[in-house]
Enzyme design. Structure first.
Site, PDB file in Angstrom:
ATOM      1  N   ASN A 179      -7.306   3.597  15.470  1.00 21.80           N
ATOM      2  CA  ASN A 179      -6.505   2.640  14.846  1.00 21.80           C
ATOM      3  C   ASN A 179      -4.973   2.578  15.036  1.00 21.80           C
ATOM      4  OD1 ASN A 179      -8.950   3.614  12.412  1.00 21.80           O
ATOM      5  ND2 ASN A 179      -6.783   5.167  11.452  1.00 21.80           N
ATOM      6  N   GLY A 180      -4.510   1.347  14.776  1.00 18.69           N
ATOM      7  CA  GLY A 180      -3.241   0.834  15.052  1.00 18.69           C
ATOM      8  C   GLY A 180      -3.008  -0.115  15.979  1.00 18.69           C
ATOM      9  N   ARG A 237      -8.719   1.544   1.244  1.00 26.14           N
ATOM     10  CA  ARG A 237      -7.430   1.194   2.245  1.00 26.14           C
ATOM     11  C   ARG A 237      -7.810  -0.376   2.554  1.00 26.14           C
ATOM     12  NH1 ARG A 237      -6.667   5.913   5.212  1.00 26.14           N
ATOM     13  NH2 ARG A 237      -5.931   4.591   7.565  1.00 26.14           N
ATOM     14  N   GLU A 261      12.590 -11.099  -8.637  1.00 27.91           N
ATOM     15  CA  GLU A 261      11.452 -10.034  -8.225  1.00 27.91           C
ATOM     16  C   GLU A 261      11.928  -9.555  -8.259  1.00 27.91           C
ATOM     17  OE1 GLU A 261       8.923 -10.991  -6.313  1.00 27.91           O
ATOM     18  OE2 GLU A 261       8.416  -8.734  -5.769  1.00 27.91           O
ATOM     19  N   HIS A 277      25.640 -19.835 -17.971  1.00 26.02           N
ATOM     20  CA  HIS A 277      25.466 -20.951 -18.796  1.00 26.02           C
ATOM     21  C   HIS A 277      24.598 -20.994 -19.730  1.00 26.02           C
ATOM     22  CE1 HIS A 277      28.184 -23.103 -15.716  1.00 26.02           C
ATOM     23  NE2 HIS A 277      27.988 -22.270 -14.890  1.00 26.02           N
ATOM     24  N   CYS A 299      -7.324   0.824   9.081  1.00 23.42           N
ATOM     25  CA  CYS A 299      -8.675   0.994   9.216  1.00 23.42           C
ATOM     26  C   CYS A 299      -8.713   2.533   9.520  1.00 23.42           C
ATOM     27  CB  CYS A 299      -8.933   0.841  11.088  1.00 23.42           C
ATOM     28  SG  CYS A 299      -7.898  -0.360  11.493  1.00 23.42           S
ATOM     29  N   GLU A 331       5.204  -6.454 -14.950  1.00 22.69           N
ATOM     30  CA  GLU A 331       3.716  -7.228 -14.532  1.00 22.69           C
ATOM     31  C   GLU A 331       3.184  -5.500 -14.352  1.00 22.69           C
ATOM     32  OE1 GLU A 331       4.488  -8.222  -9.970  1.00 22.69           O
ATOM     33  OE2 GLU A 331       2.279  -9.137 -10.229  1.00 22.69           O
ATOM     34  N   TRP A 349      -9.328  -2.859   9.936  1.00 23.73           N
ATOM     35  CA  TRP A 349      -8.327  -3.736   9.837  1.00 23.73           C
ATOM     36  C   TRP A 349      -7.829  -4.684  10.514  1.00 23.73           C
ATOM     37  CZ3 TRP A 349      -3.896  -5.351   8.493  1.00 23.73           C
ATOM     38  CH2 TRP A 349      -3.534  -5.911   7.013  1.00 23.73           C
ATOM     39  N   LYS A 390       8.350  -7.941 -11.193  1.00 26.76           N
ATOM     40  CA  LYS A 390       7.581  -6.728 -10.941  1.00 26.76           C
ATOM     41  C   LYS A 390       7.718  -5.821 -12.697  1.00 26.76           C
ATOM     42  CE  LYS A 390       6.085  -6.436  -7.902  1.00 26.76           C
ATOM     43  NZ  LYS A 390       6.633  -7.609  -6.485  1.00 26.76           N
ATOM     44  N   LYS A 444      -5.533  -9.300  -7.786  1.00 29.82           N
ATOM     45  CA  LYS A 444      -4.441  -8.886  -6.527  1.00 29.82           C
ATOM     46  C   LYS A 444      -4.644 -10.566  -5.855  1.00 29.82           C
ATOM     47  CE  LYS A 444      -2.434  -6.501  -3.818  1.00 29.82           C
ATOM     48  NZ  LYS A 444      -0.907  -6.484  -4.124  1.00 29.82           N
TER      49      LYS A 444
HETATM   50  C1  AGP Z   1       3.558  -9.786  -7.200  1.00 26.90           C
HETATM   51  O1  AGP Z   1       3.894  -8.981  -7.710  1.00 26.90           O
HETATM   52  C2  AGP Z   1       2.280 -10.625  -7.803  1.00 26.90           C
HETATM   53  N1  AGP Z   1       0.667  -9.688  -7.989  1.00 26.90           N
HETATM   54  C3  AGP Z   1       1.822 -12.466  -7.816  1.00 26.90           C
HETATM   55  O2  AGP Z   1       3.591 -12.541  -7.895  1.00 26.90           O
HETATM   56  C4  AGP Z   1       1.648 -12.393  -6.052  1.00 26.90           C
HETATM   57  O3  AGP Z   1       2.554 -12.759  -5.347  1.00 26.90           O
HETATM   58  C5  AGP Z   1       0.843 -13.660  -6.055  1.00 26.90           C
HETATM   59  O4  AGP Z   1      -0.376 -13.687  -7.020  1.00 26.90           O
HETATM   60  C6  AGP Z   1       0.920 -14.251  -5.058  1.00 26.90           C
HETATM   61  O5  AGP Z   1       0.081 -14.078  -3.923  1.00 26.90           O
HETATM   62  P1  AGP Z   1      -0.156 -13.604  -2.259  1.00 26.90           P
HETATM   63  O6  AGP Z   1       0.835 -13.390  -1.828  1.00 26.90           O
HETATM   64  O7  AGP Z   1      -1.653 -13.142  -2.188  1.00 26.90           O
HETATM   65  O8  AGP Z   1      -0.321 -15.332  -2.027  1.00 26.90           O
END
Ligand code: AGP
Length: 614
Positions: A98-99, A27, A486, A509, A2, A493, A74, A490, A609
């Site tokens: 906020n909070g 934000r 992960e 393997h 927020c 990406e 938010w 990262k 996103k």
């Molecule tokens: C993560 O860094 C990604 N951008 C992507 O893998 C993301 O986690 C995935 O698209 C799922 O998104 P969500 O958690 O909003 O469902």
């Protein structure tokens, strides 16, 4: 999360406040509102959705008063509707917040008994009535806020105004940020300097438990426990507005990495009862009966959220003795999985809008499954289609690469596994208490990991040496295998370097064929039950001239002699918290590689996103 902007000055404040709120839009928010004093009468306007909806209303009926407060919300408690938007009022008093007020349920009951009527579903409205109650008892606004603060538990930044005491804004903070802006004949309160930088750069950052009385011709600071006067300590901020939005960090991703101790604390807040050795999750409507009769449990997600599910599986097996299927939503929906009305599906999603996850839960619901979710964005589609949602409260995540959303998902899954273990009677009180105590230390462990001496140096050295690598491997064993996945995700990406995550034991393997002196391998090898086994995998990589980047416990005396680069994490991390803490070097490694290469860290190519297409 927020945003707050308060103004006391000589000019009409409506546009100044709206402009400040606009600078906080990055934000993320879902509704907005403003309250302005118009010669002793308080006028408010609120709107669901974007700030422009509020602006349209204000254009039709502008405010001309010279002191007021605005807010972008938010949602945490209550849906993102106009009724729940701030400011909340009690007579002539208006509050933005906020909070989270943790004891709002009991305060609400107490205030209702006194005759106060609640108009919203929020926790914030109790503050407005509480302040009004102290005002009615004869206190001036600052004292009323001071007394109200002694009744509030939780985390908050608040700004309160009262039309019967015109010209005064009272702001206070506990765990949520609030700053005082000192101008010429005008002063401000804001949740973030970026909101007011266009008008002043002289800022007092309110400290925990400080209360500020802000008028156009001066600001007084008080101790919120004793009401003693405190000196203002303004600093002159030289940030540009863009830098300020990022809190001084170069990218949102870096800011979000550093927000993780706070974000994880917010996921835990109010959910742990050490006294009863229980997890307090009224939002998860599952009984012992539901769990005992469930035929199967599915964790369903995409991308990083799926990796969180893979870590969750270890928690559910260890702490609740339940087997779970961890499924990619984009695959599950096309399979003929034997989902029935005794199946529990838990969808994991930061955005709550991922099309594949949404489609998978709709499919599961059709087959009679009970769908719960773990989500960050309140009121998004996945929670709306679930019978209960455990919100992670990570705050808006702007960087496309998920960081704090992931670690807060890990904590939410950990809480849920303990909850299931207790409900099923498979986790005794003493063990549950020890587990919960360890989990409550997670924020400080993350903080310690982020502030190890010389912390950034190895990342910068690796980026300098390896930013042109074509491929990298990531190895982890046990609950660190998903962190290897992960780490690889990262890196690819945001740095566009090909990367593959592998279970350390699987390397021989197949993937071992990739290893040569040009392919660095990141090995997650802190002290845990698999320490020696993974160290043998490390030796196998080195025997083939593979460069090694080793994530090791800080007290590992041999780390440096076994690796080309060492990324230390604090010593003594309990095994179940290692996925959480080792996520940080994965994020930082990807970040520094990308930053060195000069890619668009926050908005990498081809990615969105929120993936709302199938
Ligand atoms: C993560 O860094 C990604 N951008 C992507 O893998 C993301 O986690 C995935 O698209 C799922 O998104 P969500 O958690 O909003 O469902």
């Amino acid at each position: 999360m927020c945003g707050i902007v308060g103004f006391a000055g000589h000019e009409p404040c409506m546009d100044i406040i709206v402009d400040g709120l606009r600078r906080l839009e990055y934000r993320g928010y879902d509704s907005a509102g403003i309250a302005v004093d118009e010669g002793g009468t308080l006028r408010t306007a609120r709107s669901e959705g974007k700030l422009d909806n509020l602006v349209k209303k204000l254009r039709l009926e502008p405010f001309y008063g010279t002191f007021g407060v605005g807010h972008t919300r938010w949602a945490t408690h209550g849906r993102p509707t106009e009724d729940n938007a701030h400011p909340h009022r009690s007579g002539s008093v208006a509050v933005v917040h906020n909070g989270i007020i943790e004891n709002h349920v009991e305060l609400k009951a107490e205030l209702r008994q006194k005759g106060y009527v609640f108009q919203s579903e929020t926790d914030t409205e109790v503050i407005a009535h509480l302040v009004a109650d102290f005002r009615a008892a004869g206190h001036d606004l600052a004292h009323a806020v001071f007394h109200a603060m002694s009744r509030l538990h939780g985390a908050y930044a608040i700004v309160v105004i009262d039309a019967t005491e015109p010209g005064t804004l009272v702001g206070a903070r506990l765990a949520s940020p609030l700053v005082v802006g000192l101008g010429q004949g005008e002063n401000f309160l804001a949740s973030d300097v970026s909101a007011i930088l266009a008008r002043t750069r002289d800022i007092h950052f309110l400290e925990e438990g400080q209360l500020a009385i802000v008028k156009r011709d001066g600001v007084e600071l008080r101790d919120a426990t004793t009401f003693e006067s405190l000196p203002l300590r303004p600093v002159h901020v030289t940030w540009t507005p863009a830098m300020a939005e990022k809190g001084g960090y170069k990218h949102f991703m870096l800011k979000e990495i550093h927000e993780q101790p706070r974000a994880v604390a917010d996921t835990l807040r109010g959910r742990v009862s050490l006294e009863r050795a229980e997890v307090v999750l009224p939002e998860v409507p599952l009984t012992r009966e539901d769990l005992a009769t469930a035929s199967q449990i599915y964790l369903v997600a995409c991308g990083t959220s799926w990796h969180a599910g893979l870590v969750g599986r270890y928690h559910f097996e260890d702490l609740a003795g339940v087997a779970v299927h961890v499924e990619l939503a984009s695959e599950l929906r096309y399979r003929n999985a034997p989902i029935d009305d005794r199946t529990i599906v838990i969808a994991i999603s930061q955005s709550g809008e991922t099309a594949d996850t949404l489609a998978a839960i709709r499919e599961a619901k059709k087959k009679g499954a009970k769908v719960l979710s773990i989500c960050n964005v309140i009121g998004s589609s996945i929670p709306r289609e679930s019978v209960g949602t455990l919100y992670t409260h990570a705050g808006p995540e702007i960087g496309v690469a998920s960081t704090k959303a992931f670690t807060t998902q890990l904590v939410a899954l950990h809480l849920l596994a303990i909850h299931f273990g207790r409900l099923l009677g498979r986790l005794d009180e003493a063990t549950a208490r020890t587990e919960l105590e360890a989990l409550l230390h997670a924020p400080s462990l993350l903080e310690a990991a982020l502030t190890l001496p010389g912390h950034d140096e190895p990342y910068i050295a690796i980026a300098r040496r390896w930013h042109e690598a074509h491929s990298m491997l990531f190895l982890g064993r046990g609950n660190l295998y998903p962190i290897a996945l992960e780490g690889a995700l990262k890196l690819k990406e945001i740095s566009y370097i090909h990367a593959e995550g592998q279970a350390a034991g699987e390397m021989k393997h197949g993937p071992i064929a990739l290893i040569d002196e040009r392919v660095p391998t990141v090995i997650l090898n802190p002290r845990d039950a698999h320490f020696l086994k993974t160290r043998s995998n490390l030796a196998e990589v080195r025997a083939r001239s593979g460069p090694v980047i080793l994530v090791a416990s800080a007290d590992d005396p041999d780390a440096a002699s076994h690796a080309d680069h060492v990324l230390p994490i604090p010593a003594g991390i309990p095994s179940r918290l290692l996925p959480l803490v080792t996520s940080l070097p994965m994020q930082l490694l990807a970040y520094h590689m990308a930053d060195f290469k000069g890619t668009d860290v926050d908005q990498p190519r081809n990615l969105a996103k929120s993936v709302t297409v199938e």
